[in-house]
Motif scaffolding. Structure first.
Motif, PDB file in Angstrom:
ATOM      1  N   CYS A  96       0.837  -1.199   0.000  1.00  0.00           N
ATOM      2  CA  CYS A  96       0.000   0.000   0.000  1.00  0.00           C
ATOM      3  C   CYS A  96       0.872   1.249   0.000  1.00  0.00           C
ATOM      4  N   LYS A  97       1.889   1.273   0.861  1.00  0.00           N
ATOM      5  CA  LYS A  97       2.781   2.432   0.948  1.00  0.00           C
ATOM      6  C   LYS A  97       3.600   2.592  -0.322  1.00  0.00           C
ATOM      7  N   GLN A  98       4.049   1.486  -0.907  1.00  0.00           N
ATOM      8  CA  GLN A  98       4.824   1.555  -2.150  1.00  0.00           C
ATOM      9  C   GLN A  98       3.980   2.095  -3.296  1.00  0.00           C
ATOM     10  N   GLY A  99       2.677   1.843  -3.242  1.00  0.00           N
ATOM     11  CA  GLY A  99       1.780   2.344  -4.273  1.00  0.00           C
ATOM     12  C   GLY A  99       1.368   3.782  -4.050  1.00  0.00           C
ATOM     13  N   GLY A 100       1.887   4.415  -3.006  1.00  0.00           N
ATOM     14  CA  GLY A 100       1.580   5.825  -2.762  1.00  0.00           C
ATOM     15  C   GLY A 100       0.408   6.034  -1.827  1.00  0.00           C
ATOM     16  N   GLY A 101      -0.058   4.987  -1.168  1.00  0.00           N
ATOM     17  CA  GLY A 101      -1.193   5.119  -0.264  1.00  0.00           C
ATOM     18  C   GLY A 101      -0.779   5.070   1.196  1.00  0.00           C
ATOM     19  N   THR A 102      -1.788   5.135   2.054  1.00  0.00           N
ATOM     20  CA  THR A 102      -1.586   5.044   3.491  1.00  0.00           C
ATOM     21  C   THR A 102      -2.382   3.857   3.998  1.00  0.00           C
ATOM     22  N   ALA A 103      -1.729   2.995   4.771  1.00  0.00           N
ATOM     23  CA  ALA A 103      -2.404   1.817   5.323  1.00  0.00           C
ATOM     24  C   ALA A 103      -3.197   2.232   6.559  1.00  0.00           C
TER      25      ALA A 103
END
Length: 69
Positions: free
Chosen positions: A44-51
Protein backbone atom coordinates in the motif's frame (compact mmCIF):
# COMPACT_ATOMS: atom_id res chain seq x y z
CA UNK A 1 -13.08 -8.73 -58.77
CA UNK A 2 -10.48 -10.78 -56.91
CA UNK A 3 -9.21 -7.70 -55.07
CA UNK A 4 -12.74 -6.91 -53.86
CA UNK A 5 -13.11 -10.40 -52.37
CA UNK A 6 -9.76 -10.17 -50.64
CA UNK A 7 -10.57 -6.70 -49.31
CA UNK A 8 -13.97 -7.89 -48.04
CA UNK A 9 -12.33 -10.85 -46.31
CA UNK A 10 -9.75 -8.59 -44.64
CA UNK A 11 -12.42 -6.17 -43.41
CA UNK A 12 -14.60 -9.00 -42.09
CA UNK A 13 -11.64 -10.57 -40.28
CA UNK A 14 -10.68 -7.24 -38.72
CA UNK A 15 -14.26 -6.65 -37.57
CA UNK A 16 -14.54 -10.08 -35.97
CA UNK A 17 -11.14 -9.69 -34.29
CA UNK A 18 -12.26 -6.34 -32.87
CA UNK A 19 -15.38 -7.91 -31.39
CA UNK A 20 -13.31 -10.71 -29.87
CA UNK A 21 -10.92 -8.27 -28.22
CA UNK A 22 -13.80 -6.21 -26.85
CA UNK A 23 -15.39 -9.32 -25.34
CA UNK A 24 -12.12 -10.42 -23.77
CA UNK A 25 -11.58 -6.99 -22.23
CA UNK A 26 -15.10 -6.99 -20.79
CA UNK A 27 -14.60 -10.46 -19.32
CA UNK A 28 -11.30 -9.39 -17.74
CA UNK A 29 -12.88 -6.28 -16.25
CA UNK A 30 -15.74 -8.31 -14.78
CA UNK A 31 -13.31 -10.74 -13.19
CA UNK A 32 -11.22 -7.93 -11.73
CA UNK A 33 -14.24 -6.27 -10.14
CA UNK A 34 -15.69 -9.46 -8.66
CA UNK A 35 -12.57 -10.73 -6.92
CA UNK A 36 -11.63 -9.17 -3.57
CA UNK A 37 -8.11 -7.79 -3.55
CA UNK A 38 -5.74 -7.83 -0.61
CA UNK A 39 -2.44 -6.00 -0.24
CA UNK A 40 0.14 -5.82 2.51
CA UNK A 41 0.75 -2.53 4.34
CA UNK A 42 4.13 -2.19 2.58
CA UNK A 43 2.52 -2.71 -0.87
CA UNK A 44 0.00 0.00 0.00
CA UNK A 45 2.78 2.43 0.95
CA UNK A 46 4.82 1.55 -2.15
CA UNK A 47 1.78 2.34 -4.27
CA UNK A 48 1.58 5.82 -2.76
CA UNK A 49 -1.19 5.12 -0.26
CA UNK A 50 -1.59 5.04 3.49
CA UNK A 51 -2.40 1.82 5.32
CA UNK A 52 -5.38 2.47 7.61
CA UNK A 53 -5.14 -0.46 10.00
CA UNK A 54 -8.27 0.52 11.97
CA UNK A 55 -10.45 -0.07 8.88
CA UNK A 56 -8.00 -2.52 7.23
CA UNK A 57 -8.07 -0.48 4.03
CA UNK A 58 -5.45 1.13 1.83
CA UNK A 59 -6.35 4.79 1.34
CA UNK A 60 -4.99 6.62 -1.69
CA UNK A 61 -2.44 5.57 -4.26
CA UNK A 62 -2.73 2.72 -6.73
CA UNK A 63 -4.31 0.33 -4.20
CA UNK A 64 -6.99 2.76 -2.99
CA UNK A 65 -9.88 0.94 -1.33
CA UNK A 66 -8.21 -2.49 -1.32
CA UNK A 67 -8.26 -4.48 1.90
CA UNK A 68 -5.12 -4.83 3.98
CA UNK A 69 -4.12 -8.41 4.67
Amino acid sequence: MRIRRILAAVIATAALAGLGLTGAAAATAATAQGAPSYVTPSQCKQGGGTADLTDNLCKGGTHDGERID
